[in-house]
Motif scaffolding. Structure first.
Motif, PDB file in Angstrom:
ATOM      1  N   VAL A 268     -47.127 -35.722 -14.749  1.00  0.00           N
ATOM      2  CA  VAL A 268     -46.356 -34.784 -15.551  1.00  0.00           C
ATOM      3  C   VAL A 268     -47.224 -33.568 -15.818  1.00  0.00           C
ATOM      4  O   VAL A 268     -48.376 -33.700 -16.252  1.00  0.00           O
ATOM      5  CB  VAL A 268     -45.893 -35.425 -16.870  1.00  0.00           C
ATOM      6  CG1 VAL A 268     -45.130 -34.407 -17.719  1.00  0.00           C
ATOM      7  CG2 VAL A 268     -45.030 -36.654 -16.598  1.00  0.00           C
ATOM      8  N   ILE A 269     -46.693 -32.374 -15.543  1.00  0.00           N
ATOM      9  CA  ILE A 269     -47.427 -31.132 -15.783  1.00  0.00           C
ATOM     10  C   ILE A 269     -46.564 -30.209 -16.641  1.00  0.00           C
ATOM     11  O   ILE A 269     -45.340 -30.357 -16.681  1.00  0.00           O
ATOM     12  CB  ILE A 269     -47.793 -30.429 -14.454  1.00  0.00           C
ATOM     13  CG1 ILE A 269     -46.529 -29.959 -13.727  1.00  0.00           C
ATOM     14  CG2 ILE A 269     -48.638 -31.333 -13.568  1.00  0.00           C
ATOM     15  CD1 ILE A 269     -46.816 -29.103 -12.515  1.00  0.00           C
ATOM     16  N   ASP A 281     -39.900 -25.101  -5.217  1.00  0.00           N
ATOM     17  CA  ASP A 281     -40.784 -25.084  -6.380  1.00  0.00           C
ATOM     18  C   ASP A 281     -42.234 -25.096  -5.912  1.00  0.00           C
ATOM     19  O   ASP A 281     -42.616 -25.883  -5.027  1.00  0.00           O
ATOM     20  CB  ASP A 281     -40.514 -26.293  -7.277  1.00  0.00           C
ATOM     21  CG  ASP A 281     -39.091 -26.299  -7.811  1.00  0.00           C
ATOM     22  OD1 ASP A 281     -38.672 -25.272  -8.396  1.00  0.00           O
ATOM     23  OD2 ASP A 281     -38.397 -27.324  -7.644  1.00  0.00           O
ATOM     24  N   PHE A 282     -43.055 -24.208  -6.522  1.00  0.00           N
ATOM     25  CA  PHE A 282     -44.452 -24.045  -6.119  1.00  0.00           C
ATOM     26  C   PHE A 282     -45.355 -24.211  -7.334  1.00  0.00           C
ATOM     27  O   PHE A 282     -44.972 -23.903  -8.473  1.00  0.00           O
ATOM     28  CB  PHE A 282     -44.691 -22.658  -5.511  1.00  0.00           C
ATOM     29  CG  PHE A 282     -43.897 -22.380  -4.267  1.00  0.00           C
ATOM     30  CD1 PHE A 282     -44.433 -22.656  -3.014  1.00  0.00           C
ATOM     31  CD2 PHE A 282     -42.618 -21.850  -4.353  1.00  0.00           C
ATOM     32  CE1 PHE A 282     -43.701 -22.384  -1.869  1.00  0.00           C
ATOM     33  CE2 PHE A 282     -41.897 -21.584  -3.216  1.00  0.00           C
ATOM     34  CZ  PHE A 282     -42.429 -21.854  -1.969  1.00  0.00           C
ATOM     35  N   GLY A 299     -39.159 -33.846 -10.696  1.00  0.00           N
ATOM     36  CA  GLY A 299     -38.338 -34.950 -11.176  1.00  0.00           C
ATOM     37  C   GLY A 299     -37.677 -34.598 -12.489  1.00  0.00           C
ATOM     38  O   GLY A 299     -37.263 -33.453 -12.708  1.00  0.00           O
ATOM     39  N   ALA A 300     -37.609 -35.545 -13.380  1.00  0.00           N
ATOM     40  CA  ALA A 300     -36.921 -35.347 -14.653  1.00  0.00           C
ATOM     41  C   ALA A 300     -37.803 -34.602 -15.643  1.00  0.00           C
ATOM     42  O   ALA A 300     -39.033 -34.671 -15.583  1.00  0.00           O
ATOM     43  CB  ALA A 300     -36.498 -36.696 -15.233  1.00  0.00           C
ATOM     44  N   GLU A 301     -37.154 -33.868 -16.538  1.00  0.00           N
ATOM     45  CA  GLU A 301     -37.860 -33.212 -17.625  1.00  0.00           C
ATOM     46  C   GLU A 301     -38.257 -34.252 -18.672  1.00  0.00           C
ATOM     47  O   GLU A 301     -37.500 -35.168 -18.987  1.00  0.00           O
ATOM     48  CB  GLU A 301     -36.972 -32.151 -18.272  1.00  0.00           C
ATOM     49  CG  GLU A 301     -36.593 -31.002 -17.346  1.00  0.00           C
ATOM     50  CD  GLU A 301     -37.696 -29.973 -17.222  1.00  0.00           C
ATOM     51  OE1 GLU A 301     -38.660 -30.057 -18.008  1.00  0.00           O
ATOM     52  OE2 GLU A 301     -37.588 -29.092 -16.355  1.00  0.00           O
ATOM     53  N   THR A 302     -39.458 -34.131 -19.227  1.00  0.00           N
ATOM     54  CA  THR A 302     -39.935 -35.012 -20.286  1.00  0.00           C
ATOM     55  C   THR A 302     -40.390 -34.169 -21.464  1.00  0.00           C
ATOM     56  O   THR A 302     -40.387 -32.933 -21.405  1.00  0.00           O
ATOM     57  CB  THR A 302     -41.099 -35.887 -19.779  1.00  0.00           C
ATOM     58  OG1 THR A 302     -42.230 -35.043 -19.515  1.00  0.00           O
ATOM     59  CG2 THR A 302     -40.705 -36.642 -18.509  1.00  0.00           C
ATOM     60  N   GLU A 303     -40.822 -34.842 -22.533  1.00  0.00           N
ATOM     61  CA  GLU A 303     -41.306 -34.113 -23.702  1.00  0.00           C
ATOM     62  C   GLU A 303     -42.584 -33.347 -23.405  1.00  0.00           C
ATOM     63  O   GLU A 303     -42.855 -32.316 -24.024  1.00  0.00           O
ATOM     64  CB  GLU A 303     -41.550 -35.095 -24.856  1.00  0.00           C
ATOM     65  CG  GLU A 303     -40.288 -35.789 -25.353  1.00  0.00           C
ATOM     66  CD  GLU A 303     -40.578 -36.748 -26.478  1.00  0.00           C
ATOM     67  OE1 GLU A 303     -41.781 -36.921 -26.794  1.00  0.00           O
ATOM     68  OE2 GLU A 303     -39.627 -37.331 -27.037  1.00  0.00           O
ATOM     69  N   ASP A 304     -43.408 -33.836 -22.446  1.00  0.00           N
ATOM     70  CA  ASP A 304     -44.686 -33.192 -22.138  1.00  0.00           C
ATOM     71  C   ASP A 304     -44.602 -32.205 -20.986  1.00  0.00           C
ATOM     72  O   ASP A 304     -45.594 -31.554 -20.671  1.00  0.00           O
ATOM     73  CB  ASP A 304     -45.730 -34.266 -21.801  1.00  0.00           C
ATOM     74  CG  ASP A 304     -45.957 -35.215 -22.961  1.00  0.00           C
ATOM     75  OD1 ASP A 304     -45.878 -34.752 -24.118  1.00  0.00           O
ATOM     76  OD2 ASP A 304     -46.201 -36.413 -22.711  1.00  0.00           O
ATOM     77  N   GLU A 307     -41.818 -33.933 -14.491  1.00  0.00           N
ATOM     78  CA  GLU A 307     -42.423 -34.931 -13.617  1.00  0.00           C
ATOM     79  C   GLU A 307     -42.520 -34.393 -12.194  1.00  0.00           C
ATOM     80  O   GLU A 307     -41.595 -33.734 -11.694  1.00  0.00           O
ATOM     81  CB  GLU A 307     -41.579 -36.214 -13.630  1.00  0.00           C
ATOM     82  CG  GLU A 307     -42.145 -37.315 -12.766  1.00  0.00           C
ATOM     83  CD  GLU A 307     -41.250 -38.537 -12.724  1.00  0.00           C
ATOM     84  OE1 GLU A 307     -41.617 -39.517 -12.027  1.00  0.00           O
ATOM     85  OE2 GLU A 307     -40.182 -38.517 -13.373  1.00  0.00           O
ATOM     86  N   ILE A 308     -43.623 -34.661 -11.541  1.00  0.00           N
ATOM     87  CA  ILE A 308     -43.848 -34.267 -10.143  1.00  0.00           C
ATOM     88  C   ILE A 308     -43.724 -35.514  -9.277  1.00  0.00           C
ATOM     89  O   ILE A 308     -44.513 -36.451  -9.396  1.00  0.00           O
ATOM     90  CB  ILE A 308     -45.231 -33.616  -9.960  1.00  0.00           C
ATOM     91  CG1 ILE A 308     -45.369 -32.395 -10.876  1.00  0.00           C
ATOM     92  CG2 ILE A 308     -45.431 -33.218  -8.508  1.00  0.00           C
ATOM     93  CD1 ILE A 308     -44.370 -31.300 -10.608  1.00  0.00           C
ATOM     94  N   LEU A 309     -42.739 -35.499  -8.398  1.00  0.00           N
ATOM     95  CA  LEU A 309     -42.521 -36.654  -7.528  1.00  0.00           C
ATOM     96  C   LEU A 309     -43.387 -36.612  -6.277  1.00  0.00           C
ATOM     97  O   LEU A 309     -43.779 -37.660  -5.751  1.00  0.00           O
ATOM     98  CB  LEU A 309     -41.040 -36.734  -7.143  1.00  0.00           C
ATOM     99  CG  LEU A 309     -40.046 -36.856  -8.305  1.00  0.00           C
ATOM    100  CD1 LEU A 309     -38.617 -36.889  -7.782  1.00  0.00           C
ATOM    101  CD2 LEU A 309     -40.333 -38.097  -9.141  1.00  0.00           C
TER     102      LEU A 309
END
Length: 321
Positions: A268-269, A281-282, A299-304, A307-309
């Motif tokens: 997650v970034i 996306d880059f 991937g999905a958005e998270t609180e932090d 997500e990078i698949l």
């Protein structure tokens, strides 16, 4: 001319020490599963008839709100009215006999005091009064039993809530114990049915997220698992979740919820390190040869962040574009 080009390159380049970087690390994130839950009442109570008879009055209809002790319906047994009248007449007759017996006792006491009669007639008069007093009390109690049976024709709401169904409409004949109305208590919850493979991954106290489409009024965005039932039925485990503001929903209405059923390793970034061009996306990765762009799969958005698949691995250093 060279001096002008050098100044332009310096102005175009970022200032030293001001470029934001981020080291990629792996973390564990929750794996959520979307399921449909139904709105249910914690307790479903039944207002039953206590005596047999005919429903002469029906006070509620489906959807009505009731309080504990409210009159739901009136059941009348036509045989009770003549029985009560007969018991009343018997009690009145005995009371008249008792009044006469007391008069006779007073007369006997007066004659005994003057020495006209012996002790035996006085004792008989006293015994007659005592017997009639007991017979009057027994008749009155028998009448009270019949009156109480008539009062039990009042079908009362067992608890506060909302009427779901009316089982015995006005004019119907009911027997003792038959349901007249089904009442759902004021406390509502969401009942989840998950595949049995997730039975050991959910527990009391876990948080569930309510789908945005279901939000309305005062309903809360999240809820808490209140109970997990120990029995698996039809390959599914059943759990109840408490959510604020469910009172405006219909019992049986379906709501989409998201439940955490497992956790997994993921990258997650922060979202600001991702740029999008032409549908791709880059991210900018710092390497020994300098920064260069890498295509990533989001991937999905998270609180932090996001997500990078694919496209990054733990230890990479990102440069904010």
């Amino acid at each position: 001319m060279r001096r002008f080009l050098l100044l332009a390159l310096i102005a175009a380049s970022p200032a030293l020490g001001q470029t934001a970087t981020h080291e990629v690390t792996s973390t564990r994130i929750a794996d959520r599963k979307g399921v449909f839950a139904t709105v249910e009442s914690v307790d479903t109570l039944i207002a039953r008839a206590r005596i047999g008879g005919t429903v002469t009055r029906l006070m509620v209809d489906e959807g009505d709100a009731v309080q504990r002790g409210d009159l739901v319906a009136m059941v009348v047994n036509e045989q009770l009215a003549p029985q009560i009248a007969s018991a009343t007449s018997q009690a009145a007759a005995l009371e008249a006999e008792l009044a006469q017996a007391r008069i006779d006792l007073e007369r006997a006491q007066d004659l005994f005091t003057r020495g006209v009669i012996a002790q035996a007639p006085l004792d008989q008069a006293e015994t007659a009064v005592q017997v009639l007093e007991r017979r009057v009390a027994s008749a009155q109690e028998a009448r009270e039993v019949l009156v109480q049976q008539e009062r039990e024709g009042e079908v009362l709401a067992p608890a506060a809530g909302r009427v779901l169904t009316v089982e015995s409409p006005q004019g119907s004949v009911v027997l003792p114990g038959e349901p007249v109305a089904v009442i759902a208590s004021d406390l509502y919850l969401l009942r989840l049915r998950l595949p049995e493979r997730h039975a050991r991954s959910i527990a009391e106290g876990d948080t569930v997220e309510i789908g945005a489409a279901a939000l309305g009024g005062d309903v809360g965005p999240t809820g808490v698992i209140r109970q997990v039932y120990p029995q698996i039925a039809d390959g599914r485990v059943i759990a109840d979740a408490e959510v604020e503001g469910l009172g405006a929903f219909f019992v049986g209405e379906r709501v989409r919820v998201y439940v955490t059923v497992d956790t997994r390793e993921a990258i997650v970034i922060p979202r600001e390190y991702v740029s999008t061009r032409y549908g791709n996306d880059f991210v900018v990765v710092q390497s020994d040869s300098g920064p260069h762009e890498v295509v990533v799969l989001l991937g999905a958005e998270t609180e932090d962040g996001v997500e990078i698949l694919a496209g990054l691995s733990a230890g990479d250093v990102l440069v904010q574009p």
